[in-house]
Design an enzyme around this catalytic site. Structure first.
Site, PDB file in Angstrom:
ATOM      1  N   LEU A  18      29.771  33.483   6.923  1.00 47.74           N
ATOM      2  CA  LEU A  18      28.719  32.462   7.040  1.00 47.74           C
ATOM      3  C   LEU A  18      29.285  31.139   6.514  1.00 47.74           C
ATOM      4  CD1 LEU A  18      25.799  31.902   7.830  1.00 47.74           C
ATOM      5  CD2 LEU A  18      25.104  32.688   5.569  1.00 47.74           C
ATOM      6  N   HIS A  19      30.130  30.510   7.328  1.00 46.48           N
ATOM      7  CA  HIS A  19      30.754  29.243   6.929  1.00 46.48           C
ATOM      8  C   HIS A  19      29.853  28.088   7.330  1.00 46.48           C
ATOM      9  CE1 HIS A  19      32.139  28.396  11.067  1.00 46.48           C
ATOM     10  NE2 HIS A  19      32.303  29.703  11.153  1.00 46.48           N
ATOM     11  N   ALA A  20      30.350  26.872   7.240  1.00 46.93           N
ATOM     12  CA  ALA A  20      29.513  25.677   7.392  1.00 46.93           C
ATOM     13  C   ALA A  20      28.759  25.607   8.725  1.00 46.93           C
ATOM     14  CB  ALA A  20      30.347  24.422   7.201  1.00 46.93           C
ATOM     15  N   ALA A  23      25.991  28.259   8.917  1.00 46.51           N
ATOM     16  CA  ALA A  23      25.004  27.938   7.871  1.00 46.51           C
ATOM     17  C   ALA A  23      24.140  26.762   8.316  1.00 46.51           C
ATOM     18  CB  ALA A  23      25.708  27.621   6.561  1.00 46.51           C
TER      19      ALA A  23
END
Length: 93
Positions: A18-20, A23
């Protein structure tokens, strides 16, 4: 929980977790709903409408999370956010 609350468990499928970008997509979609949206990992509970708070969960691939919504459109919010996560946030890997 109130009468209009719903919670589902999901697993992060993205290779990069769940990276930028995912997210941001999660927080953006959560913000479309009137209900309060929380994302939960272990004992940490964050505001699902805040990309910064979502990123603090530091979720690698395989992380088990709970999506909880409370409010008038809680059911629609949880179902939409669950579908987003299960789609891998639209990422190919």
């Amino acid at each position: 929980m109130s009468h209009n609350s719903l919670e589902v468990e999901v697993i992060i499928l993205n290779r990069l977790g769940l990276h930028a970008r995912p997210a941001s997509r999660f927080a953006s979609l959560a913000s479309e709903f009137e209900s309060d949206v929380r994302l939960i990992k272990d004992d940490a509970v964050v505001d699902g409408k805040s990309i910064l708070e979502v990123l603090t969960l530091a979720c690698p691939m395989g992380s088990r999370l709970k999506v909880r919504a409370s409010g008038p459109d809680a059911s629609a919010a949880v179902l939409a956010l669950k579908a987003l996560i299960e789609s891998g946030f639209g990422e190919r890997d």
